[in-house]
Design an enzyme around this catalytic site. Structure first.
Site, PDB file in Angstrom:
ATOM      1  N   ASP A 205       0.872  -1.173   0.000  1.00 52.80           N
ATOM      2  CA  ASP A 205       0.000   0.000   0.000  1.00 52.80           C
ATOM      3  C   ASP A 205       0.910   1.224   0.000  1.00 52.80           C
ATOM      4  O   ASP A 205       1.586   1.520   0.997  1.00 52.80           O
ATOM      5  CB  ASP A 205      -0.890  -0.016   1.248  1.00 52.80           C
ATOM      6  CG  ASP A 205      -1.815   1.195   1.325  1.00 52.80           C
ATOM      7  OD1 ASP A 205      -1.541   2.211   0.654  1.00 52.80           O
ATOM      8  OD2 ASP A 205      -2.804   1.132   2.085  1.00 52.80           O
ATOM      9  N   TYR A 230      -4.660  11.277  -3.706  1.00 62.29           N
ATOM     10  CA  TYR A 230      -4.976  12.572  -3.082  1.00 62.29           C
ATOM     11  C   TYR A 230      -4.000  13.010  -2.003  1.00 62.29           C
ATOM     12  O   TYR A 230      -4.165  14.091  -1.438  1.00 62.29           O
ATOM     13  CB  TYR A 230      -6.392  12.563  -2.504  1.00 62.29           C
ATOM     14  CG  TYR A 230      -6.736  11.384  -1.622  1.00 62.29           C
ATOM     15  CD1 TYR A 230      -6.335  11.338  -0.298  1.00 62.29           C
ATOM     16  CD2 TYR A 230      -7.476  10.323  -2.116  1.00 62.29           C
ATOM     17  CE1 TYR A 230      -6.645  10.268   0.507  1.00 62.29           C
ATOM     18  CE2 TYR A 230      -7.800   9.241  -1.320  1.00 62.29           C
ATOM     19  CZ  TYR A 230      -7.384   9.210  -0.013  1.00 62.29           C
ATOM     20  OH  TYR A 230      -7.702   8.139   0.775  1.00 62.29           O
ATOM     21  N   LYS A 231      -2.987  12.240  -1.699  1.00 61.48           N
ATOM     22  CA  LYS A 231      -2.016  12.655  -0.678  1.00 61.48           C
ATOM     23  C   LYS A 231      -0.856  13.370  -1.364  1.00 61.48           C
ATOM     24  O   LYS A 231      -0.975  14.520  -1.771  1.00 61.48           O
ATOM     25  CB  LYS A 231      -1.575  11.446   0.148  1.00 61.48           C
ATOM     26  CG  LYS A 231      -2.698  10.796   0.948  1.00 61.48           C
ATOM     27  CD  LYS A 231      -2.185   9.657   1.806  1.00 61.48           C
ATOM     28  CE  LYS A 231      -3.310   8.858   2.443  1.00 61.48           C
ATOM     29  NZ  LYS A 231      -4.143   9.638   3.368  1.00 61.48           N
ATOM     30  N   ARG A 379       0.585  14.898  13.667  1.00 56.49           N
ATOM     31  CA  ARG A 379       1.321  14.553  12.443  1.00 56.49           C
ATOM     32  C   ARG A 379       1.599  15.814  11.627  1.00 56.49           C
ATOM     33  O   ARG A 379       0.703  16.631  11.397  1.00 56.49           O
ATOM     34  CB  ARG A 379       0.521  13.569  11.584  1.00 56.49           C
ATOM     35  CG  ARG A 379       0.146  12.268  12.271  1.00 56.49           C
ATOM     36  CD  ARG A 379      -0.359  11.238  11.265  1.00 56.49           C
ATOM     37  NE  ARG A 379      -1.395  11.803  10.390  1.00 56.49           N
ATOM     38  CZ  ARG A 379      -1.861  11.197   9.299  1.00 56.49           C
ATOM     39  NH1 ARG A 379      -1.387  10.024   8.935  1.00 56.49           N
ATOM     40  NH2 ARG A 379      -2.806  11.766   8.580  1.00 56.49           N
TER      41      ARG A 379
END
Length: 419
Positions: A205, A230-231, A379
């Site tokens: 992944d 989308y990251k 994060r």
């Protein structure tokens, strides 16, 4: 002795020097970043690339508005899943013809897990990471139930020993190279090799890795991989995901969702399913053209970009933020969770604090957008295409001030379902 005042001065000078020497600095202009906002959440949703709005406008007003159904041919819509797949493939080290884009990450992951299990029908175990993203764990259980397999949850560090004992029974191992919570980077080469030595397939992944660091899936011998758009690829909220399957598996690849667009002759509308040759057989339904072409436009942000340079800058950014943490944030009760060893670090820094939610909420009010993962992790995602060292210093200084002043609600009211 260093005073509290001189530490920020030294950090400011270092940030300015590193940014001045940054060969990737001009790439920031490829993104439409809001003014006066430090955006450190691109590991969750990438910002808007400048190339996307004009392309979407053209797709909506000309290709769809004027071209209508003819744009499936004239606009290249039908070929988009394979064309965009190859563009992503170039970023993950895949030769053309092995990557397809479209559908969600969950659909692509289900497809990959089930297809991998089908390629090893005589093996009863599916191995995954107990710390994997929830969807990966849920779908591993779903595929295991569907195929009457048993799931074993084995941390990456324990995989070699597990395979020494049980490898002959393992069909597929499913991991991510980057822990989504901590940012820890695992050794894809070693884990893939260990799976192959046991006769198992390796499925990765790449959601938190694609576009952030060189991957070389072909060279590593990866069997299957999935990832979102989308990251770090900045394809937009809910952007289509991708599926990679190595050429050597195409002839035997059987997917669990044999949709009409994966048929060898889709417009013959045949009664029985015949899979298309190559990776096209992994297509399922009608492709989501608006989001797919937005993703294609977003990928042009990588034009002419060397991912080795991206990785070098990413490590510089995270090294610098760890220094900021040590000097500014550790005294305020923050603890780094991400490994200090650069070889074990992805493109984010995670800090632990018991009031993570309240702190990220307060930080956003001061113009720094990061995120948190329950119960106590903050994060900070960095993307070398647009993040600067000054961004990280600003974030650290504002977070220090918030913590020092206790200028946050330890249990903030929910502003919505997304954290």
């Amino acid at each position: 002795m260093t005073t509290a005042l001189s530490a920020p001065t030294a950090l400011r000078e270092q940030a300015a020097r590193l940014d001045a020497d940054d060969p990737l600095a001009p790439l920031r202009e490829r993104f439409l970043l809001p003014p006066d906002v430090v955006y450190l959440d691109g590991n969750s949703l990438g910002p808007l690339p400048a190339a996307v709005p004009p392309v979407l406008s053209d797709v909506v007003t000309r290709q769809w508005g004027t071209g209508l159904i003819g744009s499936w041919n004239d606009g290249g819509w039908w070929e988009a899943p394979l064309r965009v797949g190859d563009a992503i493939g170039a970023l993950i080290g895949a030769a053309p013809g092995q990557t397809v884009a479209g559908d969600s990450t969950s659909v692509q992951l289900f497809t990959a897990l089930d297809a991998a299990a089908a390629l090893r029908p005589d093996r009863p175990l599916l191995v995954t990471d107990p710390g994997h993203f929830p969807t990966d764990r849920y779908l591993a259980d779903a595929v295991a139930g569907r195929r009457e397999l048993d799931v074993r949850r084995v941390p990456p560090s324990a995989l070699p020993d597990f395979l020494d004992a049980e490898g002959h029974r393992v069909a597929v191992v499913s991991y991510s190279p980057v822990d989504f919570r901590t940012g820890e980077l695992y050794d894809m080469r070693a884990l893939t090799r260990a799976a192959h030595e046991a006769g198992a397939l390796a499925l990765w992944d790449l959601c938190h890795a694609a576009g952030a660091l060189p991957l070389d899936v072909d060279a590593l011998g990866v069997d299957l991989a999935v990832g979102c758009g989308y990251k770090f690829l900045s394809g937009g909220p809910g952007a289509p995901a991708f599926l990679y399957v190595a050429h050597r598996h195409h002839a035997d690849l059987r997917t669990p969702l044999p949709g009409w667009t994966g048929h060898a002759d889709p417009f013959a509308l045949a009664r029985e399913y015949t899979p298309a040759p190559g990776i096209a057989r992994a297509r399922i339904g009608t492709p989501p053209i608006l989001s797919l072409l937005a993703l294609e436009a977003a990928l042009t942000a990588f034009d002419g970009v060397d991912l080795t340079q991206v990785r070098t800058k990413s490590l510089s950014l995270t090294d610098f933020f760890l220094r900021c943490t040590e000097e500014l944030l550790t005294p305020e009760g923050f603890t780094p969770v991400t490994p200090a060893d650069p070889a074990r670090r992805g493109s984010q820094i995670t800090l632990r604090h018991p009031h993570a939610h309240g702190l990220t909420t307060a930080l956003a009010r001061r113009g720094v957008i990061a995120d948190m993962r329950a119960p106590d992790l903050l994060r900070f995602g960095v993307n070398a295409l647009y993040t600067t060292h000054q961004d990280l210093l600003t974030a650290a200084l504002r977070l220090r001030d918030i913590a020092h002043e206790a200028a946050y609600d330890p249990t903030p009211p929910a502003t919505g379902p997304v954290t």
